[in-house]
Design a protein around this motif. Sequence first.
Motif, PDB file in Angstrom:
ATOM      1  N   LEU A  11       0.873  -0.885  -0.031  1.00 42.61           N
ATOM      2  CA  LEU A  11       0.070  -0.011   0.031  1.00 42.61           C
ATOM      3  C   LEU A  11       0.868   1.296   0.116  1.00 42.61           C
ATOM      4  O   LEU A  11       1.725   1.152   0.677  1.00 42.61           O
ATOM      5  N   GLN A  13       0.777   5.696  -0.794  1.00 38.78           N
ATOM      6  CA  GLN A  13      -0.019   6.906  -1.327  1.00 38.78           C
ATOM      7  C   GLN A  13       0.315   7.103  -2.642  1.00 38.78           C
ATOM      8  O   GLN A  13       1.540   7.050  -3.340  1.00 38.78           O
ATOM      9  N   ALA A  14      -0.648   8.069  -3.522  1.00 44.25           N
ATOM     10  CA  ALA A  14      -0.295   8.594  -4.604  1.00 44.25           C
ATOM     11  C   ALA A  14       0.852   9.532  -4.736  1.00 44.25           C
ATOM     12  O   ALA A  14       1.071  10.063  -3.789  1.00 44.25           O
ATOM     13  N   PRO A  88      -3.890   6.350  -8.320  1.00 36.75           N
ATOM     14  CA  PRO A  88      -4.750   5.360  -7.756  1.00 36.75           C
ATOM     15  C   PRO A  88      -5.131   4.343  -8.985  1.00 36.75           C
ATOM     16  O   PRO A  88      -5.147   3.059  -8.690  1.00 36.75           O
ATOM     17  N   THR A  91      -3.524   0.694  -9.464  1.00 37.94           N
ATOM     18  CA  THR A  91      -3.989  -0.262  -8.181  1.00 37.94           C
ATOM     19  C   THR A  91      -4.363  -1.445  -8.997  1.00 37.94           C
ATOM     20  O   THR A  91      -5.184  -1.559  -9.802  1.00 37.94           O
ATOM     21  N   THR A 120      -1.552  -1.431  -4.129  1.00 41.63           N
ATOM     22  CA  THR A 120      -2.693  -0.604  -3.801  1.00 41.63           C
ATOM     23  C   THR A 120      -2.154   0.864  -3.682  1.00 41.63           C
ATOM     24  O   THR A 120      -1.369   1.107  -2.583  1.00 41.63           O
ATOM     25  N   VAL A 121      -2.621   1.894  -4.550  1.00 40.04           N
ATOM     26  CA  VAL A 121      -2.250   3.347  -4.384  1.00 40.04           C
ATOM     27  C   VAL A 121      -3.493   3.824  -3.821  1.00 40.04           C
ATOM     28  O   VAL A 121      -4.606   4.078  -4.310  1.00 40.04           O
ATOM     29  N   SER A 122      -3.298   4.651  -2.736  1.00 38.12           N
ATOM     30  CA  SER A 122      -4.399   5.532  -2.156  1.00 38.12           C
ATOM     31  C   SER A 122      -4.150   6.973  -2.463  1.00 38.12           C
ATOM     32  O   SER A 122      -3.307   7.495  -2.895  1.00 38.12           O
ATOM     33  N   SER A 123      -5.631   7.489  -2.788  1.00 41.72           N
ATOM     34  CA  SER A 123      -5.463   8.990  -3.273  1.00 41.72           C
ATOM     35  C   SER A 123      -5.500   9.985  -1.816  1.00 41.72           C
ATOM     36  O   SER A 123      -5.444   9.598  -0.796  1.00 41.72           O
TER      37      SER A 123
END
Length: 123
Positions: A11, A13-14, A88, A91, A120-123
Motif C-alpha cells: 500500500l 500513497q499517490a 490510484p 492499483t 494498492t495506491v491510495s488517493s
Amino acid sequence: QVHLVESGGGLVQAGGSLRLSCVLSGGAFSSCGMGWFRQAPGKEREFVQAISRNGGNTYYANSVKGRFTISRDNAKNTVYLQMNSLKPEDTAVYYCAAAVGGMSSYGKEYDYWGQGTQVTVSS
C-alpha cells in the motif's frame, strides 16, 4: 519446473514509489523475455512492460510511460519493475511472466506466470 515468485507489492500513497521483484527458478532465465502485467478488479489483464533476454530492449504501455521502469539481473534470475509517481489507477495485482519466445506485449505469448502481488495506491 519453472516457478516465478513476485514480491514488493503493498500500500502506497499517490505519488509514491514501489519496486517489484520477480525471481525465476527451475529454468533458464536468461533465455526468456520477461514481462509485467496487471489486473485491476473487474478489468481484464493488461500489459505493463517487457524486457528482452539480455535487457537491451524494453517495451512499455503508454499508461506507464515515464513512470515505470523494467530491468533485469540475469545473474540473479530476477526481473524488476520500478514504479514511480504512482496513481490510484495503478492499483491492481501485478504479475510477472516469462516467454521462451522472447519479449512480447501479448499475454498469450508468455509460457510461465507468477502468482501475483497486490499494489494498492491510495488517493
